[in-house]
Scaffold this motif. Structure first.
Motif, PDB file in Angstrom:
ATOM      1  N   UNK A 186       0.845  -1.190   0.000  1.00 29.51           N
ATOM      2  CA  UNK A 186       0.000   0.000   0.000  1.00 29.51           C
ATOM      3  C   UNK A 186       0.884   1.245   0.000  1.00 29.51           C
ATOM      4  N   UNK A 187       0.285   2.374  -0.359  1.00 30.63           N
ATOM      5  CA  UNK A 187       1.012   3.632  -0.319  1.00 30.63           C
ATOM      6  C   UNK A 187       1.853   3.906  -1.544  1.00 30.63           C
ATOM      7  N   UNK A 188       1.499   3.317  -2.693  1.00 29.94           N
ATOM      8  CA  UNK A 188       2.199   3.584  -3.949  1.00 29.94           C
ATOM      9  C   UNK A 188       1.252   4.389  -4.833  1.00 29.94           C
ATOM     10  N   UNK A 189       1.606   5.637  -5.085  1.00 27.48           N
ATOM     11  CA  UNK A 189       0.705   6.547  -5.790  1.00 27.48           C
ATOM     12  C   UNK A 189       0.916   6.540  -7.299  1.00 27.48           C
ATOM     13  N   UNK A 190       2.141   6.282  -7.745  1.00 25.91           N
ATOM     14  CA  UNK A 190       2.438   6.378  -9.177  1.00 25.91           C
ATOM     15  C   UNK A 190       3.537   5.391  -9.529  1.00 25.91           C
TER      16      UNK A 190
END
Length: 279
Positions: A186-190
């Protein structure tokens, strides 16, 4: 017997005002320390999240991608002494071996896109994705695992296809074709990807790095490396809502898109496709 009695005088108004002032001063100090400690905790938490997300994401992607194009030794028909290595190199280099397998371009073991297919679970279609294929190992005592931790089919000639992409919930996902889609981190935006490409004269060396849009069908068989760029994001908002610009490989991210108070960090890694470096 005469008893003397005294009356309690109490505090004067001035003494009460001084006491209240000192109390308010001490209370303000305590509040300031508490707020500062909370802010520091939020920043440390955000830094931990974005660094952990980036580190684990690169670990998952790197470990799986380095095995792209793995061939089951059972596909090598001549394995007599020194002939094995030469036969393996020739088999990997043969476009005919890969022709039409799982819809890949002729000769390609890695393909990608600058817009993720909407058929993938919860995919953010505006971001990059990539797919590779490989065979499993026929040795059941040490099988190769896919990104979901499941043993890959070790039958010669049977390929497993794995796709990495980011979904709309800022999660790095891996899709195992025909099996499942799993959340890795989790916590991967791009995510942005560049492909290191050679050519017929230099098939084992990257002479240029291209986006998926810039690639042609003739380029995909010569992908020998990938540059992976990830932007991770915190799950809290410890920063002022003043955005900043980021550069993620070939993509410029404007400050207006990051003005939400969340912490971010960019990670990049170059991954060699080992099966393409033989010879």
């Amino acid at each position: 017997m005469v008893r003397l009695t005294t009356k309690q005088a109490g505090f004067s108004l001035i003494e009460l005002m001084i006491a209240m002032g000192l109390g308010l001063f001490m209370l303000a100090g305590i509040i300031q320390v508490t707020v500062g400690s909370r802010q520091s905790f939020d920043v440390i938490h955000a830094q931990s999240i974005i660094q952990e997300s980036g580190r684990f994401s690169m670990s998952f992607i790197g470990r799986s991608s380095r095995a792209a194009g793995y061939l089951n030794p059972g596909d090598i028909t001549a394995m007599n002494g020194d002939d094995y290595a030469a036969d393996l190199v020739n088999l990997v280099a043969s476009n005919g071996y890969w022709l039409g397998q799982n819809g890949f371009d002729e000769g390609a073991i890695v393909v990608g896109a600058d817009s993720t297919a909407a058929t993938l679970t919860d995919a953010d279609t505006t971001l990059d994705s990539f797919t590779f294929r490989m065979e499993g190992d026929g040795d059941a005592t040490r099988p190769l695992l896919d990104c979901a931790g499941v043993a890959i089919d070790g039958t010669p000639g049977v390929f497993t296809r794995m796709s990495f992409y980011v979904d709309t919930n800022d999660q790095l996902r891996c899709d195992v074709a025909g099996a499942s889609s799993v959340v890795l981190v989790s916590g991967v935006e791009d995510m942005q990807v560049l492909y290191g490409v050679g050519d017929a004269s230099t098939p084992n060396r990257a002479t240029r790095y291209l986006t998926a849009t810039q690639m042609t069908s003739a380029d995909w068989p010569y992908v020998v490396a990938m540059q992976i760029g990830l932007m991770t994001v915190s799950d809290n908002t410890p920063l002022d809502r003043i955005g900043r610009d980021y550069i993620l490989l070939d993509k410029d991210i404007d400050s207006t898109d990051t003005a939400d108070g969340r912490a971010r960090q960019v990670f990049t890694q170059t991954i060699a496709i080992r099966s393409q470096l033989s010879g």
